[in-house]
Design a protein around this motif. Structure first.
Motif, PDB file in Angstrom:
ATOM      1  N   ALA A   1       9.658   0.737  -7.315  1.00  0.00           N
ATOM      2  CA  ALA A   1       8.299   0.188  -7.256  1.00  0.00           C
ATOM      3  C   ALA A   1       7.765  -0.454  -8.535  1.00  0.00           C
TER       4      ALA A   1
ATOM      5  N   TYR B   1      -5.714   1.533  -6.213  1.00  0.00           N
ATOM      6  CA  TYR B   1      -4.353   2.069  -6.058  1.00  0.00           C
ATOM      7  C   TYR B   1      -4.353   3.239  -5.061  1.00  0.00           C
TER       8      TYR B   1
ATOM      9  N   HIS C   1      10.299   2.853 -14.637  1.00  0.00           N
ATOM     10  CA  HIS C   1      10.884   2.264 -13.431  1.00  0.00           C
ATOM     11  C   HIS C   1      12.400   2.487 -13.401  1.00  0.00           C
TER      12      HIS C   1
ATOM     13  N   GLN D   1       1.280   9.989 -13.540  1.00  0.00           N
ATOM     14  CA  GLN D   1       0.524   9.745 -12.299  1.00  0.00           C
ATOM     15  C   GLN D   1       0.276  11.034 -11.505  1.00  0.00           C
TER      16      GLN D   1
ATOM     17  N   ASP E   1      -2.509   3.772  -1.404  1.00  0.00           N
ATOM     18  CA  ASP E   1      -1.590   4.876  -1.157  1.00  0.00           C
ATOM     19  C   ASP E   1      -1.989   5.662   0.094  1.00  0.00           C
TER      20      ASP E   1
ATOM     21  N   ASN F   1       6.005  -3.508 -10.821  1.00  0.00           N
ATOM     22  CA  ASN F   1       4.841  -4.343 -10.539  1.00  0.00           C
ATOM     23  C   ASN F   1       5.187  -5.795 -10.798  1.00  0.00           C
TER      24      ASN F   1
ATOM     25  N   ASP G   1      10.095   7.057  -1.805  1.00  0.00           N
ATOM     26  CA  ASP G   1       9.328   5.975  -2.428  1.00  0.00           C
ATOM     27  C   ASP G   1       9.750   5.947  -3.890  1.00  0.00           C
TER      28      ASP G   1
ATOM     29  N   HIS H   1       7.761   0.372  -2.853  1.00  0.00           N
ATOM     30  CA  HIS H   1       6.318   0.100  -2.784  1.00  0.00           C
ATOM     31  C   HIS H   1       5.905  -0.745  -3.999  1.00  0.00           C
TER      32      HIS H   1
ATOM     33  N   VAL I   1       7.951   9.145  -9.198  1.00  0.00           N
ATOM     34  CA  VAL I   1       7.054   8.399 -10.090  1.00  0.00           C
ATOM     35  C   VAL I   1       6.791   9.258 -11.332  1.00  0.00           C
TER      36      VAL I   1
ATOM     37  N   TYR J   1       7.745  10.973  -3.634  1.00  0.00           N
ATOM     38  CA  TYR J   1       7.303   9.944  -4.570  1.00  0.00           C
ATOM     39  C   TYR J   1       7.989  10.174  -5.903  1.00  0.00           C
TER      40      TYR J   1
HETATM   41  N1  ARG Z   1       3.842   0.384  -8.940  1.00  0.00           N
HETATM   42  C1  ARG Z   1       3.539   1.684  -9.448  1.00  0.00           C
HETATM   43  C2  ARG Z   1       3.716   1.710 -10.955  1.00  0.00           C
HETATM   44  O1  ARG Z   1       4.436   0.915 -11.499  1.00  0.00           O
HETATM   45  C3  ARG Z   1       4.413   2.761  -8.836  1.00  0.00           C
HETATM   46  C4  ARG Z   1       4.231   2.951  -7.357  1.00  0.00           C
HETATM   47  C5  ARG Z   1       4.707   4.291  -6.908  1.00  0.00           C
HETATM   48  N2  ARG Z   1       4.516   4.514  -5.503  1.00  0.00           N
HETATM   49  C6  ARG Z   1       3.365   4.770  -4.910  1.00  0.00           C
HETATM   50  N3  ARG Z   1       3.342   4.916  -3.603  1.00  0.00           N
HETATM   51  N4  ARG Z   1       2.242   4.872  -5.587  1.00  0.00           N
HETATM   52  O2  ARG Z   1       3.146   2.555 -11.618  1.00  0.00           O
END
Ligand code: ARG
Length: 583
Positions: free
Chosen positions: A123, A325, A134, A353, A329, A125, A120, A160, A349, A347
């Motif tokens: 992702a 959120y 990102h 987070q 998930d 937004n 993942d 995602h 990320v 993940y």
């Molecule tokens: N869209 C989210 C962001 O920009 C990241 C998503 C990451 N993936 C997940 N499964 N939460 O912070």
């Protein structure tokens, strides 16, 4: 490869010598850090002697006598307090070399048990500015997915995207009142982000605007046809443009299952979690509290407040009925486990987070999910001044801007070096060098540390950079170009010179490196390996004549060049970096 082989021989030697291994102890072999004594090394005798209270050197000698490695090593010695040092034989290295130039996996063994791994990453937004996080996620995730696939896992990449959320209240209001259609056509992501920013500012200044946005959001959530249409169009336009960017970067996703895909699963999920007693209603919201099963310092549902541990629940439904959120998930995990039989989910990320994922993973585990879930976190990118990274025009940087600027800069460099290449060739080289430089600047860093973004450094032909590595590849190719394709490599190999040996050894170690990257999900291990390989190659090239040598020596050296070429191309490919035949 050698490491695994030597390790299994070492283990067999313990058995042959009649030494019982204490529980929890597995003797191992590592690449020697100091190659004066050998190529591989084991401290197993020293560790075991401590436990058995015997003399480590004597124990090492006993193992040495039982060790059967004639086909691999020319020398075994016991050194210092009881190290076993192993030196590979030239014949074993030559044999590896001929595998590397023939094997599709350049000698890298496949995993014994393939897992299904969902990666993942990226992702972004929709209609919100894409930020440097990102960019890091996109490059790290893509590289890890490539490595896992390369060593034999079944990998599913899933983008995602944040295609549902409160930002759409503002976007829809902005779409209806101030959208510039021509700008939207030209650069949809940019126009949507600027509309979002403008409405966001207006809503901060004027309560009435904020209320209108909220009303638009509620209408969207209730399925209003007009608002749904606008939302769909925003998603479509953004994905279309994103796919172009990913395409230019040679990044592919198997799926684009954004947050909205899980909308219908959220209500039943929350109901089920209430039924299972995992979630409870608290002050009108539905939340997951600590179940006290782990120590407070490891419990993601507790937070320390002075001397006390206080509840830090994970909210899965707000008092007003809205989902979050975390809820999405949790539903996403269900889907990946049920539909894809995921053994692992990675993940990629940013570090901020961390708490979110710790809570989500713990909640999923309480629901009986045994799939291994890993948050592969990373730090930030800083500008050359050590502060938040900004573009030339002073805005926060998005993926699109960075890539465009990198390609533009690489194009200027290609023009300056004019050497009989056509404009189309130069464009292609600029795309590869520009995109590759940005990726490499990212992937050569330890993902957890913040790093400084520097155009000059990343595009430099000197140092640990993509241009340096691609140039090393180009040099290996130019040798074969000089031969005009008139070369058939044979298995008549003899490694005699130290520089040949050093290069053969480095090449053989790719087999280990490609697996080690995934131990802690660190593409920088691969980047560093490739940099060392390029360096070793340059030293070899300076020490040994290739084209002016003859017979076995020539065949060996050409094979070393070919193997270097293949490992560089494959390794850069695993970082998502393409190569060019000329530059
Ligand atoms: N869209 C989210 C962001 O920009 C990241 C998503 C990451 N993936 C997940 N499964 N939460 O912070």
């Amino acid at each position: 490869m050698f490491r695994a082989l030597l390790t299994s021989r070492l283990q067999a030697a313990f058995t042959a010598a009649g030494i019982d291994l204490p529980e929890g102890f597995t003797p191992g072999v590592v690449i020697a850090s100091d190659t004066r004594f050998g190529d591989y090394q084991s401290n197993a005798a020293m560790i075991l002697a401590k436990q058995l209270k015997t003399n480590p050197r004597a124990l090492a000698e006993q193992i040495k006598a039982a060790l059967q490695v004639e086909d691999l090593c020319e020398k075994i010695t016991v050194d210092g307090p009881g190290f076993l040092n192993l030196t590979l034989s030239p014949a074993a290295l030559a044999q590896r070399l001929s595998v590397i130039v023939k094997d599709v996996h350049v000698g890298v063994p496949q995993v014994e048990k393939a897992k299904t791994i969902v990666v993942d990453f990226s992702a972004p937004n929709i209609a919100k500015p894409m930020h440097v996080g990102h960019i890091r996620s996109t490059f790290i995730g893509d590289s890890l997915a490539r490595v896992a696939r390369f060593i034999g896992h079944k990998v599913i990449t899933d983008n995602h995207v944040g295609d549902w959320g409160t930002q759409f209240g503002m976007i829809i209001h902005g779409w209806k009142t101030q959208l510039d259609q021509s700008k939207l056509k030209a650069d949809p992501i940019h126009e949507l982000v600027s509309v979002y920013k403008a409405v966001n500012a207006a809503a901060k200044a004027d309560e009435a605007v904020l209320e209108t946005c909220k009303a638009e959001l509620v209408k969207l959530q209730q399925g209003d046809a007009e608002n749904l249409g606008i939302w769909k169009e925003c998603v479509r336009l953004t994905l279309e443009q994103l796919e172009k960017v990913y395409g230019a970067l040679d990044i592919k996703f198997d799926h684009y299952l954004g947050e909205s895909f899980y909308n219908d699963a959220l209500a039943p999920l929350v109901a089920e979690m209430l039924n299972q007693g995992i979630a409870t209603i608290s002050e009108g919201a539905t939340v997951v509290f600590s179940d006290g099963s782990v120590k407070p310092e490891n419990d993601p549902f507790l937070i320390r407040d002075k001397d006390e541990w206080k509840p830090a629940p994970c909210i899965i439904r707000k008092g007003d009925g809205g989902y979050l959120y975390a809820t999405t998930d949790l539903a996403t995990i269900d889907y990946r486990v049920k539909e894809w039989q995921a053994d692992e989910i990675w993940y990629v990320v940013g570090a901020p987070q961390q708490l979110h994922f710790r809570q989500v993973f713990a909640a999923a585990q309480r629901r009986g999910i045994t799939t291994k879930m890993i948050h592969i976190a990373f730090g930030s990118i800083l500008g050359p001044d050590g502060k938040m990274f900004k573009t030339r025009s002073g805005e926060t940087v998005g993926l699109l801007e960075v890539i465009d600027e990198a390609i533009e800069r690489a194009r200027t460099a290609a023009d300056e070096k004019e050497q009989g290449l056509s404009d189309t060739e130069k464009d292609e080289i600029a795309r590869i060098i520009g995109g590759g430089s940005v990726k490499y600047a990212e992937l050569s860093q330890n993902r957890l540390t913040d790093y400084k973004f520097s155009w000059d450094k990343m595009l430099s032909l000197q140092g640990n950079t993509a241009p340096y590595l691609i140039n090393a590849y180009v040099r290996t190719r130019s040798i074969f170009r000089k031969l005009d394709g008139e070369v058939t490599l044979t298995d008549d190999l003899a490694i005699t010179e130290p520089a040949e040996r050093a290069l053969a050894m480095k090449l053989a170690q790719f087999a280990e490196n490609a697996h080690d990257i995934l131990d802690d999900h660190r593409p920088n291990l691969l980047a560093n390996y490739l940099y060392e390989l390029a360096d070793t190659y340059h030293s070899f090239y300076e020490a040994c004549h290739v084209l002016r040598s003859e017979g076995t020596a020539r065949n060996t050296r050409l094979t070393l060049c070919e193997a270097t070429s293949r490992v560089l191309k494959t390794g850069l490919g695993l970082l998502g970096i393409q190569t060019t035949e000329r530059m």
